[in-house]
Design a protein around this motif. Structure first.
Motif, PDB file in Angstrom:
ATOM      1  N   SER A 152      -8.823  -4.333   0.002  1.00 30.56           N
ATOM      2  CA  SER A 152      -9.522  -3.652  -0.465  1.00 30.56           C
ATOM      3  C   SER A 152      -9.754  -4.188  -2.069  1.00 30.56           C
ATOM      4  O   SER A 152      -9.423  -3.686  -2.621  1.00 30.56           O
ATOM      5  CB  SER A 152      -8.099  -2.125  -0.352  1.00 30.56           C
ATOM      6  OG  SER A 152      -8.852  -1.206  -0.447  1.00 30.56           O
ATOM      7  N   ARG A 166     -12.002  -0.677  -3.366  1.00 33.42           N
ATOM      8  CA  ARG A 166     -12.166   0.703  -3.366  1.00 33.42           C
ATOM      9  C   ARG A 166     -10.817   0.571  -4.825  1.00 33.42           C
ATOM     10  O   ARG A 166     -10.172   0.176  -4.988  1.00 33.42           O
ATOM     11  CB  ARG A 166     -11.807   2.040  -2.959  1.00 33.42           C
ATOM     12  CG  ARG A 166     -10.503   1.796  -1.893  1.00 33.42           C
ATOM     13  CD  ARG A 166     -10.274   2.531  -0.709  1.00 33.42           C
ATOM     14  NE  ARG A 166      -8.661   2.905  -0.487  1.00 33.42           N
ATOM     15  CZ  ARG A 166      -8.717   4.362  -0.745  1.00 33.42           C
ATOM     16  NH1 ARG A 166      -9.068   4.957  -2.220  1.00 33.42           N
ATOM     17  NH2 ARG A 166      -7.438   4.183  -0.317  1.00 33.42           N
ATOM     18  N   SER A 175      -7.561   2.096  -4.110  1.00 33.62           N
ATOM     19  CA  SER A 175      -6.579   0.822  -3.868  1.00 33.62           C
ATOM     20  C   SER A 175      -5.033   1.719  -3.961  1.00 33.62           C
ATOM     21  O   SER A 175      -4.732   0.541  -4.495  1.00 33.62           O
ATOM     22  CB  SER A 175      -7.109   0.051  -3.527  1.00 33.62           C
ATOM     23  OG  SER A 175      -6.683  -0.964  -2.308  1.00 33.62           O
ATOM     24  N   SER A 176      -4.602   1.600  -2.599  1.00 30.13           N
ATOM     25  CA  SER A 176      -3.277   1.575  -2.918  1.00 30.13           C
ATOM     26  C   SER A 176      -2.032  -0.383  -2.447  1.00 30.13           C
ATOM     27  O   SER A 176      -1.417   0.231  -2.906  1.00 30.13           O
ATOM     28  CB  SER A 176      -2.778   2.315  -1.444  1.00 30.13           C
ATOM     29  OG  SER A 176      -2.923   1.836  -0.143  1.00 30.13           O
TER      30      SER A 176
HETATM   31  C1  LIG Z   1     -11.251   1.324   9.544  1.00 31.15           C
HETATM   32  C2  LIG Z   1     -10.485   1.664   9.456  1.00 31.15           C
HETATM   33  C3  LIG Z   1      -9.581   1.504   9.854  1.00 31.15           C
HETATM   34  C4  LIG Z   1      -7.708   1.731   9.882  1.00 31.15           C
HETATM   35  N1  LIG Z   1      -7.076   1.440  10.365  1.00 31.15           N
HETATM   36  C5  LIG Z   1      -5.888   1.542  10.472  1.00 31.15           C
HETATM   37  C6  LIG Z   1      -4.658   1.020  11.463  1.00 31.15           C
HETATM   38  O1  LIG Z   1      -4.430   0.618  12.451  1.00 31.15           O
HETATM   39  N2  LIG Z   1      -3.363   0.985  10.865  1.00 31.15           N
HETATM   40  C7  LIG Z   1      -2.819   2.144   9.129  1.00 31.15           C
HETATM   41  O2  LIG Z   1      -0.948   2.257   9.069  1.00 31.15           O
HETATM   42  N3  LIG Z   1      -3.683   2.673   8.546  1.00 31.15           N
HETATM   43  C8  LIG Z   1      -4.871   2.767   9.089  1.00 31.15           C
HETATM   44  N4  LIG Z   1      -5.919   2.628   8.542  1.00 31.15           N
HETATM   45  C9  LIG Z   1      -6.304   3.264   6.713  1.00 31.15           C
HETATM   46  C10 LIG Z   1      -5.665   2.348   5.806  1.00 31.15           C
HETATM   47  O3  LIG Z   1      -4.626   1.520   6.159  1.00 31.15           O
HETATM   48  C11 LIG Z   1      -5.527   3.264   4.683  1.00 31.15           C
HETATM   49  O4  LIG Z   1      -6.861   3.803   4.243  1.00 31.15           O
HETATM   50  C12 LIG Z   1      -4.724   2.834   3.402  1.00 31.15           C
HETATM   51  O5  LIG Z   1      -4.961   3.002   2.546  1.00 31.15           O
HETATM   52  C13 LIG Z   1      -6.323   1.337   3.285  1.00 31.15           C
HETATM   53  O6  LIG Z   1      -6.382   0.379   1.797  1.00 31.15           O
HETATM   54  P1  LIG Z   1      -6.878   0.897   0.312  1.00 31.15           P
HETATM   55  O7  LIG Z   1      -5.766   2.542  -0.339  1.00 31.15           O
HETATM   56  O8  LIG Z   1      -6.053  -0.688  -0.304  1.00 31.15           O
HETATM   57  O9  LIG Z   1      -8.077   1.159   0.715  1.00 31.15           O
HETATM   58  C14 LIG Z   1      -7.902   2.749   8.495  1.00 31.15           C
HETATM   59  C15 LIG Z   1      -8.670   2.859   7.604  1.00 31.15           C
HETATM   60  C16 LIG Z   1      -9.485   2.122   8.020  1.00 31.15           C
HETATM   61  C17 LIG Z   1     -11.148   2.550   6.839  1.00 31.15           C
END
Ligand SMILES: Cc1cc2nc3c(=O)[nH]c(=O)nc-3n(C[C@H](O)[C@H](O)[C@H](O)COP(=O)(O)O)c2cc1C
Length: 194
Positions: free
Chosen positions: A10, A12, A15-16
């Motif tokens: 990720s 951003r 990002s978590s």
């Molecule tokens: C296109 C998209 C698809 C996602 N699909 C899933 C998923 O299948 N399962 C899930 O647990 N979270 C899903 N999420 C949520 C992400 O896991 C969540 O936004 C997470 O915080 C993203 O990681 P980051 O915080 O490091 O950016 C999705 C998010 C996006 C943008």
């Protein structure tokens, strides 16, 4: 001490997954030195680009090659890994026969707000990575459900049990790397990141 190339799926700033990586880095202080690898400026994979490879691709391959190990920290996107991470896995696996992943010890972690903790994404990643020749640690696994406050501002894991489990995970990853690499002296350069 081992030098670990860290690829976070990720880009951003909030990002978590980046936070989880930072929390693991904190738990690994003195054992693993994390080097965060930039993957957001790579072109999409294109075989023709090897005629005159982009500087970012050369840099990525070099940074992987120089590392003792690799850590992938991935979000879950539609039950798989984000495309940006797949692209960053594909580039260093080529040209054919010149993969810098080969024999490199590696581990996976991931964070999501969902209860599955990226289990589906990690399962996909586990089906992709062996093709690159990477030496992937099987267990223990890290499935992290990210909630407000679950990782504090100083990257401490708030929940004590989770903190202990992740600390054990760090030790096991370090042991895993030790099967493949000689520890480096804790130089000033490495201490800066550890
Ligand atoms: C296109 C998209 C698809 C996602 N699909 C899933 C998923 O299948 N399962 C899930 O647990 N979270 C899903 N999420 C949520 C992400 O896991 C969540 O936004 C997470 O915080 C993203 O990681 P980051 O915080 O490091 O950016 C999705 C998010 C996006 C943008």
């Amino acid at each position: 001490m081992y030098r670990v190339a860290v690829l976070v799926g990720s880009t951003r700033q909030t990002s978590s997954n980046l936070k989880l990586a930072r929390a693991l880095e904190k738990l690994a202080a003195g054992k693993l030195a994390f080097n965060y690898i930039r993957i957001d400026n790579l072109p999409f994979y294109d075989e023709a680009l090897w005629d005159d490879p982009p500087a970012e691709v050369i840099r990525l391959k070099r940074e992987i090659a120089e590392a003792d190990a690799v850590l992938f920290v991935t979000p879950e996107y539609n039950r798989s890994i984000p495309g940006i991470l797949k692209n960053a896995i594909d580039w260093p696996s080529r040209p054919y026969g010149d993969s810098v992943w080969s024999g490199k010890p590696a581990a996976i972690a991931g964070a999501t707000g969902g209860v599955s903790g990226t289990a589906a994404a990690q399962a996909h990643l586990r089906s992709i990575l062996p093709m690159t020749g990477i030496a992937l640690m099987g267990t223990p696994e890290v499935y992290f459900q990210s909630r407000p406050g679950s990782i504090e501002d100083d990257y401490t894991i708030a929940d004590e049990r989770m903190r202990t489990n992740l600390s054990i995970w760090v030790d096991r990853f370090s042991d895993w790397i030790g099967r493949f690499a000689e520890p480096r002296e804790a130089t000033e350069e490495l201490r800066k990141t550890a």
